[in-house]
Design an enzyme around this catalytic site. Structure first.
Site, PDB file in Angstrom:
ATOM      1  N   TYR A 174       0.851  -1.193   0.000  1.00  0.00           N
ATOM      2  CA  TYR A 174       0.000   0.000   0.000  1.00  0.00           C
ATOM      3  C   TYR A 174       0.887   1.242   0.000  1.00  0.00           C
ATOM      4  O   TYR A 174       1.790   1.367   0.825  1.00  0.00           O
ATOM      5  CB  TYR A 174      -0.910  -0.007   1.235  1.00  0.00           C
ATOM      6  CG  TYR A 174      -1.814   1.202   1.319  1.00  0.00           C
ATOM      7  CD1 TYR A 174      -2.842   1.385   0.397  1.00  0.00           C
ATOM      8  CD2 TYR A 174      -1.648   2.160   2.314  1.00  0.00           C
ATOM      9  CE1 TYR A 174      -3.689   2.493   0.471  1.00  0.00           C
ATOM     10  CE2 TYR A 174      -2.495   3.266   2.402  1.00  0.00           C
ATOM     11  CZ  TYR A 174      -3.502   3.427   1.473  1.00  0.00           C
ATOM     12  OH  TYR A 174      -4.336   4.514   1.555  1.00  0.00           O
ATOM     13  N   ASP A 223       9.305   2.768   0.428  1.00  0.00           N
ATOM     14  CA  ASP A 223       8.158   3.334   1.129  1.00  0.00           C
ATOM     15  C   ASP A 223       8.244   2.900   2.582  1.00  0.00           C
ATOM     16  O   ASP A 223       7.833   1.798   2.948  1.00  0.00           O
ATOM     17  CB  ASP A 223       6.839   2.884   0.492  1.00  0.00           C
ATOM     18  CG  ASP A 223       5.641   3.541   1.182  1.00  0.00           C
ATOM     19  OD1 ASP A 223       5.833   4.137   2.256  1.00  0.00           O
ATOM     20  OD2 ASP A 223       4.520   3.452   0.644  1.00  0.00           O
ATOM     21  N   LYS A 277       3.661   8.640   9.361  1.00  0.00           N
ATOM     22  CA  LYS A 277       3.321   8.008  10.641  1.00  0.00           C
ATOM     23  C   LYS A 277       4.252   8.413  11.809  1.00  0.00           C
ATOM     24  O   LYS A 277       4.071   9.497  12.343  1.00  0.00           O
ATOM     25  CB  LYS A 277       3.210   6.497  10.466  1.00  0.00           C
ATOM     26  CG  LYS A 277       2.068   6.162   9.471  1.00  0.00           C
ATOM     27  CD  LYS A 277       1.736   4.689   9.361  1.00  0.00           C
ATOM     28  CE  LYS A 277       0.475   4.473   8.545  1.00  0.00           C
ATOM     29  NZ  LYS A 277       0.648   4.069   7.170  1.00  0.00           N
TER      30      LYS A 277
HETATM   31  C1  PLP Z   1       0.072   4.526   5.814  1.00  0.00           C
HETATM   32  C2  PLP Z   1       0.870   4.287   4.607  1.00  0.00           C
HETATM   33  C3  PLP Z   1       0.839   5.153   3.492  1.00  0.00           C
HETATM   34  C4  PLP Z   1      -0.130   6.298   3.394  1.00  0.00           C
HETATM   35  O1  PLP Z   1       0.055   7.259   4.371  1.00  0.00           O
HETATM   36  P1  PLP Z   1      -1.178   8.230   4.730  1.00  0.00           P
HETATM   37  O2  PLP Z   1      -0.590   9.174   5.716  1.00  0.00           O
HETATM   38  O3  PLP Z   1      -2.253   7.355   5.293  1.00  0.00           O
HETATM   39  O4  PLP Z   1      -1.597   8.886   3.468  1.00  0.00           O
HETATM   40  C5  PLP Z   1       1.722   4.918   2.454  1.00  0.00           C
HETATM   41  N1  PLP Z   1       2.579   3.887   2.485  1.00  0.00           N
HETATM   42  C6  PLP Z   1       2.629   3.024   3.524  1.00  0.00           C
HETATM   43  C7  PLP Z   1       3.624   1.925   3.508  1.00  0.00           C
HETATM   44  C8  PLP Z   1       1.761   3.183   4.602  1.00  0.00           C
HETATM   45  O5  PLP Z   1       1.794   2.302   5.611  1.00  0.00           O
END
Ligand code: PLP
Length: 433
Positions: free
Chosen positions: A144, A239, A267
């Site tokens: 994701y 990511d 995060k």
């Molecule tokens: C949470 C997440 C995102 C998206 O971040 P948001 O702040 O929710 O837009 C992208 N990549 C990874 C791996 C994530 O866990």
């Protein structure tokens, strides 16, 4: 209003908020039932408006790594609030946070703060395309990367939890340049590079996966990836929105000795306030406006409250032994869950790294999302609801990772395992033909 129960609150919520929530997984549509509405959280615990107390293994999807409402974080945020909430102008705070991040994640020589992980991954891809002059990007099934159009295909987290292949409203052209292959599969990497390597801009990857359950990368996969991107001169975007400052201080890239060209964070670096960041080699990042001609901007980017919260969080995390403590606790949890499952004759696998862990009711190790898709998720659903009733707050989907904080004590872990034992006993009864 204050005397509503969670189920009454959810009915009211559904009237005004789509699906009653502001992010799909929160609605409990996968596990069924009504989500607890949260009144407050402190340390390792989260409390709902029905006066239940839970040990929290979601921690705002990993963001709250030092524990909820840590006094030092609260102090930093309130002091900053009294000095102004946002200026739309440079501050020293954002420089300090960037400096701290660059020290811990050396591949991020220069960076840009944004307000979410979605924005950060979207922008990083724009930069990678500008830098290489290529349009194609490669991602992995079940990873994701936020909800921008180009990345909303074969996605993990809420997308897979809702059982969607991608998203309606995304024009085919937006995902036409997005190639998707299975994770942890060197043969698929070889194949896709042989066919498309010459016109690939980047590979975007969750090095440690937290959005199709919790999955660690296999060494042969990483070695193949390293060789191919070097041979074809393709950029790697790590990511680390979830894994950054979560699996270890330097993120998954440090744990696995990968030097990505660009990295995306979110995060934890905001400590619970909205944030995202993307960065990489200065040569690549110099393409971003105002230095270069890749446009990207944000009214609230580098917001002083988020910077203050992030800095305070980083300071606590930097203290001696913080990640050792997190890793010890997640190891104890995973080991305990396995022993518990064994006692009850239930198939279970688990894995952990730093402050992140995961488990699945499976006889086989989870290699990628296909292993997870093949499972009978009714077992998870039953376990989830037993645990919730017993005061243990887990992510409401087998496609999500679990998180602990520095506030989780050994007693919290032991209590959790005792409850898991009861839940698995119930599970075994429910599994009887
Ligand atoms: C949470 C997440 C995102 C998206 O971040 P948001 O702040 O929710 O837009 C992208 N990549 C990874 C791996 C994530 O866990």
């Amino acid at each position: 209003m204050t005397s509503l129960s969670s189920s009454e609150a959810f009915s009211l919520a559904k009237k005004y908020l789509v699906g009653g929530v502001n992010s799909p997984v929160r609605a409990y549509s996968f596990v069924g039932g009504t989500p607890p509405f949260i009144a407050k959280a402190k340390g390792a615990y989260i409390y709902d408006i029905d006066a239940h107390k839970y040990i929290d293994y979601v921690n705002s999807w990993g963001a709250c790594i030092v524990g909820h409402s840590h006094p030092e974080v609260v102090k930093a945020v309130s002091e900053q609030a009294s000095q102004g909430l946002s200026y739309g102008a440079p501050t020293l705070l954002e420089v300090k946070l960037a400096q701290k991040i660059a020290q811990e994640v050396p591949s991020m020589e220069q960076m840009r703060f944004v307000c979410s992980g979605t924005e950060a991954t979207m922008s990083a891809i724009r930069v990678a395309r500008a830098y290489t002059g290529h349009h194609h990007i490669l991602k992995f099934h079940g990873h994701y990367h936020g909800h921008s159009d180009a990345l909303l295909t074969a996605s993990g987290s809420g997308v897979i939890t809702q059982g969607l292949p991608g998203s309606a409203g995304v024009p085919p052209a937006s995902v036409a340049s997005t190639l998707v292959i299975p994770f942890n599969c060197p043969a698929s990497l070889e194949k896709v590079f042989a066919e498309h390597g010459k016109h690939l801009a980047c590979v975007i990857c969750e090095l440690v996966v937290g959005n199709s359950g919790f999955i660690l990368p296999q060494q042969d996969f990483l070695d193949t990836l390293k060789n191919l991107v070097k041979r074809y001169k393709v950029l790697v975007i790590a990511d680390e929105v979830m894994s950054g400052f979560r699996v270890g201080m330097g993120g998954a890239q440090k744990e696995y000795d990968i030097q990505p060209d660009m990295t995306v964070l979110g995060k934890v670096i905001g400590g619970g306030l909205p944030i995202g960041a993307y960065g990489g080699r200065a040569q690549i990042m110099s393409l971003v406006a105002p230095q270069g001609d890749v446009y990207q901007a944000g009214t609230l980017a580098g917001n002083p409250l988020a910077m203050a919260s992030g800095l305070a969080t980083m300071n606590i995390l930097s203290q001696e032994g913080a990640f050792e403590q997190l890793h010890t606790r997640t190891t104890q949890l995973c080991k305990g869950l396995l022993e518990c499952a064994q006692r009850h004759g239930i198939d279970l696998v688990s894995a952990n790294l730093g402050g992140m862990f995961g488990f699945a009711f499976s006889a086989k190790t989870i290699k990628n999302i296909s292993t997870l898709n093949a499972l009978d998720h009714n077992i998870f659903k039953t376990f989830f609801h037993c645990m919730l009733r017993l005061g243990i707050y887990l992510p409401p989907s087998p496609y999500e990772a679990c998180f602990i904080s520095l506030a989780h004590s050994q007693e919290d872990v032991e209590h959790t395992l005792a409850q898991a034992d009861k839940a698995m006993a119930e599970l075994k009864d429910s599994l009887k033909p």
